[in-house]
Design an enzyme around this catalytic site. Structure first.
Site, PDB file in Angstrom:
ATOM      1  N   ARG A  66       0.696  -0.917  -0.043  1.00  0.00           N
ATOM      2  CA  ARG A  66      -0.410   0.005   0.197  1.00  0.00           C
ATOM      3  C   ARG A  66       0.926   1.085  -0.315  1.00  0.00           C
ATOM      4  NH1 ARG A  66      -4.867  -0.041   1.747  1.00  0.00           N
ATOM      5  NH2 ARG A  66      -4.855   1.634   3.050  1.00  0.00           N
ATOM      6  N   ARG A 118      -0.250   6.318  16.018  1.00  0.00           N
ATOM      7  CA  ARG A 118      -0.007   7.002  15.264  1.00  0.00           C
ATOM      8  C   ARG A 118      -0.680   7.926  16.102  1.00  0.00           C
ATOM      9  NH1 ARG A 118      -2.802   5.036   9.092  1.00  0.00           N
ATOM     10  NH2 ARG A 118      -4.618   4.258  10.639  1.00  0.00           N
ATOM     11  N   GLU A 147      -3.905   6.552  18.426  1.00  0.00           N
ATOM     12  CA  GLU A 147      -4.785   5.267  18.418  1.00  0.00           C
ATOM     13  C   GLU A 147      -4.044   4.145  18.852  1.00  0.00           C
ATOM     14  OE1 GLU A 147      -5.322   6.388  13.976  1.00  0.00           O
ATOM     15  OE2 GLU A 147      -5.294   3.591  13.597  1.00  0.00           O
ATOM     16  N   ARG A 197       9.737   5.589  -3.157  1.00  0.00           N
ATOM     17  CA  ARG A 197      10.026   6.977  -4.794  1.00  0.00           C
ATOM     18  C   ARG A 197      11.815   6.660  -4.465  1.00  0.00           C
ATOM     19  NH1 ARG A 197       5.752  10.421  -2.614  1.00  0.00           N
ATOM     20  NH2 ARG A 197       4.013   9.621  -3.328  1.00  0.00           N
ATOM     21  N   TYR A 223     -10.229  -4.747   2.930  1.00  0.00           N
ATOM     22  CA  TYR A 223      -9.631  -3.896   3.367  1.00  0.00           C
ATOM     23  C   TYR A 223      -9.599  -2.697   2.088  1.00  0.00           C
ATOM     24  CZ  TYR A 223      -4.995  -2.001   5.206  1.00  0.00           C
ATOM     25  OH  TYR A 223      -4.758  -1.074   6.115  1.00  0.00           O
ATOM     26  N   ARG A 230      -8.674  -6.833  13.882  1.00  0.00           N
ATOM     27  CA  ARG A 230      -8.251  -6.018  14.323  1.00  0.00           C
ATOM     28  C   ARG A 230      -8.719  -4.776  15.637  1.00  0.00           C
ATOM     29  NH1 ARG A 230      -4.934  -7.487  17.828  1.00  0.00           N
ATOM     30  NH2 ARG A 230      -2.769  -5.372  18.050  1.00  0.00           N
ATOM     31  N   ASP A 245     -10.575   1.346   0.860  1.00  0.00           N
ATOM     32  CA  ASP A 245     -10.495   2.963   1.143  1.00  0.00           C
ATOM     33  C   ASP A 245     -11.616   3.667   1.299  1.00  0.00           C
ATOM     34  OD1 ASP A 245      -7.981   2.673   2.237  1.00  0.00           O
ATOM     35  OD2 ASP A 245      -7.067   3.058   0.451  1.00  0.00           O
TER      36      ASP A 245
HETATM   37  P1  FAD Z   1     -18.576   2.015   7.557  1.00  0.00           P
HETATM   38  O1  FAD Z   1     -17.832   2.834   7.551  1.00  0.00           O
HETATM   39  O2  FAD Z   1     -18.275   0.544   8.751  1.00  0.00           O
HETATM   40  O3  FAD Z   1     -20.277   0.856   7.743  1.00  0.00           O
HETATM   41  C1  FAD Z   1     -21.204   0.271   7.708  1.00  0.00           C
HETATM   42  C2  FAD Z   1     -22.229   0.794   8.637  1.00  0.00           C
HETATM   43  O4  FAD Z   1     -22.869  -0.046   9.040  1.00  0.00           O
HETATM   44  C3  FAD Z   1     -21.795   1.560  10.138  1.00  0.00           C
HETATM   45  O5  FAD Z   1     -21.590   2.687  10.384  1.00  0.00           O
HETATM   46  C4  FAD Z   1     -22.207   0.240  11.008  1.00  0.00           C
HETATM   47  O6  FAD Z   1     -22.526   0.944  12.676  1.00  0.00           O
HETATM   48  C5  FAD Z   1     -23.217   0.228  10.647  1.00  0.00           C
HETATM   49  N1  FAD Z   1     -23.981  -1.238  10.747  1.00  0.00           N
HETATM   50  C6  FAD Z   1     -23.579  -2.076  10.894  1.00  0.00           C
HETATM   51  N2  FAD Z   1     -23.714  -3.431  11.200  1.00  0.00           N
HETATM   52  C7  FAD Z   1     -25.638  -2.735  11.407  1.00  0.00           C
HETATM   53  C8  FAD Z   1     -26.118  -3.694  11.891  1.00  0.00           C
HETATM   54  N3  FAD Z   1     -26.293  -4.627  11.820  1.00  0.00           N
HETATM   55  N4  FAD Z   1     -27.484  -2.913  11.961  1.00  0.00           N
HETATM   56  C9  FAD Z   1     -27.121  -1.569  11.291  1.00  0.00           C
HETATM   57  N5  FAD Z   1     -26.349  -0.879  11.128  1.00  0.00           N
HETATM   58  C10 FAD Z   1     -24.837  -1.852  11.043  1.00  0.00           C
HETATM   59  N6  FAD Z   1     -10.038   4.801   3.842  1.00  0.00           N
HETATM   60  C11 FAD Z   1      -9.639   6.272   2.836  1.00  0.00           C
HETATM   61  O7  FAD Z   1      -9.962   6.064   2.361  1.00  0.00           O
HETATM   62  N7  FAD Z   1      -8.919   7.154   3.316  1.00  0.00           N
HETATM   63  C12 FAD Z   1      -8.521   6.981   5.247  1.00  0.00           C
HETATM   64  O8  FAD Z   1      -7.599   7.561   5.135  1.00  0.00           O
HETATM   65  C13 FAD Z   1      -9.532   6.143   5.260  1.00  0.00           C
HETATM   66  N8  FAD Z   1      -8.554   5.705   6.694  1.00  0.00           N
HETATM   67  C14 FAD Z   1      -8.756   4.809   8.102  1.00  0.00           C
HETATM   68  C15 FAD Z   1      -8.450   4.658   8.755  1.00  0.00           C
HETATM   69  C16 FAD Z   1      -8.710   3.330  10.054  1.00  0.00           C
HETATM   70  C17 FAD Z   1      -8.444   3.566  11.262  1.00  0.00           C
HETATM   71  C18 FAD Z   1     -10.047   2.685   9.305  1.00  0.00           C
HETATM   72  C19 FAD Z   1     -10.801   1.663  10.001  1.00  0.00           C
HETATM   73  C20 FAD Z   1     -10.104   3.076   7.945  1.00  0.00           C
HETATM   74  C21 FAD Z   1      -9.996   3.579   6.970  1.00  0.00           C
HETATM   75  N9  FAD Z   1      -9.921   4.151   6.228  1.00  0.00           N
HETATM   76  C22 FAD Z   1      -9.472   5.253   5.097  1.00  0.00           C
HETATM   77  C23 FAD Z   1     -11.145   3.514   5.248  1.00  0.00           C
HETATM   78  C24 FAD Z   1     -12.851   3.568   5.399  1.00  0.00           C
HETATM   79  O9  FAD Z   1     -13.049   4.194   6.207  1.00  0.00           O
HETATM   80  C25 FAD Z   1     -13.364   2.404   4.691  1.00  0.00           C
HETATM   81  O10 FAD Z   1     -13.640   2.357   3.308  1.00  0.00           O
HETATM   82  C26 FAD Z   1     -15.353   3.111   4.443  1.00  0.00           C
HETATM   83  O11 FAD Z   1     -15.492   3.539   5.259  1.00  0.00           O
HETATM   84  C27 FAD Z   1     -15.766   2.390   4.851  1.00  0.00           C
HETATM   85  O12 FAD Z   1     -17.768   2.295   4.481  1.00  0.00           O
HETATM   86  P2  FAD Z   1     -18.278   1.568   4.379  1.00  0.00           P
HETATM   87  O13 FAD Z   1     -19.566   1.856   4.173  1.00  0.00           O
HETATM   88  O14 FAD Z   1     -18.179   0.435   3.912  1.00  0.00           O
HETATM   89  O15 FAD Z   1     -18.365   1.047   6.037  1.00  0.00           O
HETATM   90  N1  UDP Z   2       3.447   1.029   8.354  1.00  0.00           N
HETATM   91  C1  UDP Z   2       4.732   0.226   8.582  1.00  0.00           C
HETATM   92  N2  UDP Z   2       5.316   1.753   8.776  1.00  0.00           N
HETATM   93  C2  UDP Z   2       4.625   2.918   9.150  1.00  0.00           C
HETATM   94  C3  UDP Z   2       3.510   3.012   8.761  1.00  0.00           C
HETATM   95  C4  UDP Z   2       2.719   1.509   7.501  1.00  0.00           C
HETATM   96  O1  UDP Z   2       4.806  -0.290   8.708  1.00  0.00           O
HETATM   97  O2  UDP Z   2       4.827   3.527   9.224  1.00  0.00           O
HETATM   98  C5  UDP Z   2       2.949  -0.055   7.042  1.00  0.00           C
HETATM   99  C6  UDP Z   2       2.329  -1.405   8.136  1.00  0.00           C
HETATM  100  O3  UDP Z   2       2.307  -2.335   8.101  1.00  0.00           O
HETATM  101  C7  UDP Z   2       0.990  -1.039   8.011  1.00  0.00           C
HETATM  102  C8  UDP Z   2       0.825  -0.514   5.928  1.00  0.00           C
HETATM  103  O4  UDP Z   2       2.117  -0.376   6.139  1.00  0.00           O
HETATM  104  O5  UDP Z   2      -0.353  -1.717   8.337  1.00  0.00           O
HETATM  105  C9  UDP Z   2      -0.148   0.778   5.578  1.00  0.00           C
HETATM  106  O6  UDP Z   2       0.392   1.195   6.485  1.00  0.00           O
HETATM  107  P1  UDP Z   2      -1.869   2.611   6.056  1.00  0.00           P
HETATM  108  O7  UDP Z   2      -0.793   3.489   6.136  1.00  0.00           O
HETATM  109  O8  UDP Z   2      -2.050   2.403   4.279  1.00  0.00           O
HETATM  110  O9  UDP Z   2      -2.505   1.928   6.830  1.00  0.00           O
HETATM  111  P2  UDP Z   2      -4.104   2.162   6.946  1.00  0.00           P
HETATM  112  O10 UDP Z   2      -3.886   3.601   7.160  1.00  0.00           O
HETATM  113  O11 UDP Z   2      -4.698   1.178   6.823  1.00  0.00           O
HETATM  114  O12 UDP Z   2      -3.911   1.641   8.739  1.00  0.00           O
END
Ligand code: FAD
Ligand code: UDP
Length: 364
Positions: A169, A277, A297, A173, A345, A246, A347
């Site tokens: 991911r 982070r 986090e 560069r 996983y 996780r 985005d």
């Molecule tokens: P969700 O956002 O999880 O929505 C699902 C919804 O369904 C939730 O609100 C949940 O409460 C609801 N639900 C579940 N079960 C039920 C039920 N039985 N009844 C009623 N409601 C229910 N993506 C990026 O592009 N850039 C980023 O920087 C980025 N950072 C991230 C950082 C973290 C820590 C995490 C965990 C994810 C990150 N992502 C990021 C990914 C991003 O969050 C997801 O791709 C996106 O939000 C997923 O949307 P979704 O609708 O599939 O799921």
């Molecule tokens: N990672 C790492 N060091 C860093 C940042 C990321 O080793 O400083 C690794 C780690 O395994 C992580 C993966 O790269 O799970 C992907 O990172 P990303 O920032 O895309 O993770 P997310 O934002 O989805 O948690």
């Protein structure tokens, strides 16, 4: 009877709901949490949008997805350039000439490439796991200081037990470029992600605080079709076993400081610091407030019933997911979509693209 009952108001549910309504369908969205938006939800605190479920930076190479989201809210020009903190030493991310120069005192791309080549000789053939993939991409020094500790606390296991794709991911560069993403488009919605979700769900009936899996009987026969975006194993009452995730714990503090760490995202890459982070939210929107909010986090083991953050992509879970996917395919009146229902996983842009494609197949 409604046309669609949509379970979950995250990006998948909200995009599908919006498209269905636009196509003249009647829709009801139900949401387990007490707010809409899923994981992109923000809470405004002293004028700062605090990302409640972890830092979310929108980035995409899909022009159609970029244009789609920009219809609802304008995006700013934020570019994610996190800094890695290894025992007080600071390195730029992703791995680029700034990182290599600081680490090795080298100057040219050729010198950096020579260093990495020398350090990756141990890896022969196609990398079989995250450790081999990382060493083969950036060598042992970067692996040891910036990857191993972070990854092992993030995923709660050894790097040799993780799939190689997770580390792919991150860009590598040989230029002085600290942009964490290679995508063509990037930014944060001006005024926060809630604006995007509110616009998508405008004039759509939503009920929050309702868990579909706990109240199926109430919703039986209410709609022609269901769009389910919750965990796929929960839909089937875990009858084949539980998929693993996780977990994360967020600790947010308000600080009487204008600028705490000078960057939105600082990664703590050594194993001994328990968080991965620290996010300083105001920097996502170039905030000038006199105070600041920071969130640590902490990765955690996940237990059933807790918020599920990252799917654990090992063989056991992939096999189990495939079995659930076969059951899901037999549910003719239910569409399964999004990161929990597809155990992916994803985005944000992938989720939007997948919801738009799903809506297109379903509605036209
Ligand atoms: P969700 O956002 O999880 O929505 C699902 C919804 O369904 C939730 O609100 C949940 O409460 C609801 N639900 C579940 N079960 C039920 C039920 N039985 N009844 C009623 N409601 C229910 N993506 C990026 O592009 N850039 C980023 O920087 C980025 N950072 C991230 C950082 C973290 C820590 C995490 C965990 C994810 C990150 N992502 C990021 C990914 C991003 O969050 C997801 O791709 C996106 O939000 C997923 O949307 P979704 O609708 O599939 O799921
Ligand atoms: N990672 C790492 N060091 C860093 C940042 C990321 O080793 O400083 C690794 C780690 O395994 C992580 C993966 O790269 O799970 C992907 O990172 P990303 O920032 O895309 O993770 P997310 O934002 O989805 O948690």
């Amino acid at each position: 009877m409604r046309d669609y009952l949509i379970i979950g108001s995250g990006l998948f549910g909200a995009v599908f709901a919006h498209e269905a309504k636009k196509a003249g369908k009647s829709v009801l969205v139900i949401e387990r949490r007490d707010h809409v938006g899923g994981n992109i939800y923000c809470e405004e605190m002293d004028g700062i949008n605090v990302h409640k479920y972890g830092a979310h930076i929108f980035h995409t190479s899909y022009k159609d997805v970029w244009e789609y989201v920009n219809q609802f809210v304008e995006f700013n020009n934020y570019v994610n350039s996190p800094v890695a903190n290894y025992k007080g030493e600071l390195y730029n991310l992703p791995f680029n000439m700034n990182t290599f120069a600081k680490l090795w005192g080298i100057v040219t791309p050729a010198e950096a490439a020579a260093k990495i080549l020398e350090q990756r000789t141990a890896i022969k053939g196609e990398p079989q796991n995250l450790e081999e993939q990382a060493i083969s991409l950036v060598g042992t020094d970067i692996y040891t200081k910036l990857i191993k500790g972070y990854t092992e606390k993030q995923w709660g296991c050894n790097c040799t037990e993780l799939p190689a794709f997770i580390i792919k991911r991150l860009p590598v560069r040989y230029t002085f470029d600290n942009n964490y993403f290679n995508d063509r488009y990037q930014g944060i919605p001006m005024g926060g992600y809630n604006k995007l979700i509110s616009a998508l769900l405008d004039e759509i009936d939503v009920r929050t605080g309702v868990d579909y899996n706990d109240s199926r009987a109430e919703f039986e026969g209410i709609a022609q079709k269901v769009v389910y975006t919750g965990p796929v194993d929960a839909y089937f009452a875990y009858k084949l076993g539980q998929l693993e995730y996780r977990g994360l714990r967020f600790a947010t503090e308000r600080l009487e400081e204008v600028n705490h760490q000078g960057v939105a995202v600082m990664n703590y890459t050594e194993r001994e610091v328990p968080y991965t982070r620290v996010i300083e939210h105001k920097h996502f929107e170039f905030g000038m407030q006199p105070i600041t909010y920071v969130t640590k986090e902490y990765p955690t083991d996940w237990h059933p019933g807790e918020e599920a953050y990252y799917p654990v992509n090992n063989e056991r879970n992939q096999r189990l997911y495939q079995q659930y996917a076969e059951l899901a395919a037999k549910e003719e009146k239910v569409i399964f979509g999004g990161r929990l229902a597809e155990y992916k996983y994803y985005d944000m842009d992938d989720v939007i693209k997948s919801a738009l494609e799903c809506a297109c197949r379903e509605l036209h």
